[in-house]
Design an enzyme around this catalytic site. Structure first.
Site, PDB file in Angstrom:
ATOM      1  N   ASP A   1       0.869  -1.179   0.000  1.00  0.00           N
ATOM      2  CA  ASP A   1       0.000   0.000   0.000  1.00  0.00           C
ATOM      3  C   ASP A   1       0.906   1.230   0.000  1.00  0.00           C
ATOM      4  O   ASP A   1       1.521   1.554   1.026  1.00  0.00           O
ATOM      5  CB  ASP A   1      -0.905   0.014   1.239  1.00  0.00           C
ATOM      6  CG  ASP A   1      -1.985  -1.059   1.206  1.00  0.00           C
ATOM      7  OD1 ASP A   1      -1.738  -2.148   0.639  1.00  0.00           O
ATOM      8  OD2 ASP A   1      -3.065  -0.820   1.770  1.00  0.00           O
TER       9      ASP A   1
ATOM     10  N   LYS B   1      -7.016   3.434  -3.272  1.00  0.00           N
ATOM     11  CA  LYS B   1      -7.381   3.376  -1.852  1.00  0.00           C
ATOM     12  C   LYS B   1      -7.636   4.786  -1.355  1.00  0.00           C
ATOM     13  O   LYS B   1      -6.928   5.730  -1.737  1.00  0.00           O
ATOM     14  CB  LYS B   1      -6.253   2.710  -1.068  1.00  0.00           C
ATOM     15  CG  LYS B   1      -6.427   2.655   0.442  1.00  0.00           C
ATOM     16  CD  LYS B   1      -5.244   1.934   1.076  1.00  0.00           C
ATOM     17  CE  LYS B   1      -5.243   2.026   2.597  1.00  0.00           C
ATOM     18  NZ  LYS B   1      -4.056   1.360   3.196  1.00  0.00           N
TER      19      LYS B   1
ATOM     20  N   LYS C   1     -10.231   0.202  -2.422  1.00  0.00           N
ATOM     21  CA  LYS C   1     -10.091  -0.104  -0.994  1.00  0.00           C
ATOM     22  C   LYS C   1     -10.479   1.116  -0.163  1.00  0.00           C
ATOM     23  O   LYS C   1     -10.029   2.236  -0.426  1.00  0.00           O
ATOM     24  CB  LYS C   1      -8.658  -0.522  -0.669  1.00  0.00           C
ATOM     25  CG  LYS C   1      -8.427  -0.782   0.829  1.00  0.00           C
ATOM     26  CD  LYS C   1      -7.012  -1.251   1.122  1.00  0.00           C
ATOM     27  CE  LYS C   1      -6.756  -1.345   2.638  1.00  0.00           C
ATOM     28  NZ  LYS C   1      -5.393  -1.819   2.950  1.00  0.00           N
TER      29      LYS C   1
END
Length: 234
Positions: free
Chosen positions: A104, A166, A195
């Protein structure tokens, strides 16, 4: 006579639907190793899809979760996204070497807001290459972006070859919102995933984000969400 087993559901979702969309977050800077170990035990017990831990904990978490189905995720250039591309690449390569299979990474927020779109895309593409086929989720940090910037970021992330967009790190003034998630889902193709992260800490909130097209939610509230599911599912 045929025996049939009814799988319990809540709002049309099974336990596996919920647990299989949770990245159990272990990112708070003050966590001790004992707390990281306890968090990995929660992820294994509740069968979450992954843990997302600090880079310094990747090897430790990998050892704890070997033999389970819980993937090891970690963060790169977290939480501000301001590392150079070379540093992001080195962080990614080290994380993968230590056992991480999900990365991430925080987008270069200031460069995006400056209109330096090619630099932002190249930066993400370099991380994707360093991840060597492992999942890359790019954190936009929506709290600092206009809707137009969020859309541009989604397009750049997709063009760079990452797997997810995300919402946030969880450390900015705000986290995931349903409006942002709808916007992100509409701004990428069907092969891209979305996400949520930041503030989604109840079962109903979790299902709300799944219902607008999210595939993952990063949360510290795994036990609360899944215990509630068990209590309410029929």
């Amino acid at each position: 006579m045929t025996n049939t087993t009814t799988i319990p559901t809540y709002r049309g979702r099974t336990y596996e639907d919920i647990a299989g969309a949770i990245d159990h977050s272990l990112l708070r800077p003050e966590l001790t190793l004992a707390e990281v170990e306890a968090g990995c035990a929660i992820a294994a017990r509740y069968r979450t899809v992954s843990v997302c831990c600090r880079p310094v904990d990747v090897t430790f978490a990998h050892g704890l979760l070997t033999g389970t189905d819980v993937a090891i995720g970690t963060v790169v250039s977290f939480p501000h996204g301001n590392s150079t591309t070379a540093v992001k690449v080195a962080e990614t390569a080290e994380a993968v070497a230590n056992g991480a299979t999900e990365i991430d990474v925080v987008l270069s927020i200031g460069l995006l807001r400056s209109g330096e779109f090619q630099r932002v895309q190249d930066d993400i593409a370099a991380v994707v290459a360093a991840a060597d086929g492992h999942l890359v989720k790019v954190i936009l940090e929506n709290a600092y972006l206009s809707d137009a910037e969020k859309v541009s970021a989604c397009h750049l992330v997709e063009s760079a070859g990452a797997d997810y967009v995300k919402t946030s790190t969880g450390f900015a003034p705000s986290g995931a919102t349903l409006d942002d998630l709808r916007l992100m889902r509409a701004s990428v193709g069907p092969q891209m995933k979305v996400k949520a992260a930041g503030g989604v800490r109840t079962l109903d909130a979790m299902i709300d984000v799944l219902d607008v097209g999210c595939s993952r939610n990063g949360t510290i509230a795994t036990a609360v969400i899944l215990d509630d599911f068990v209590a309410r599912a029929r």
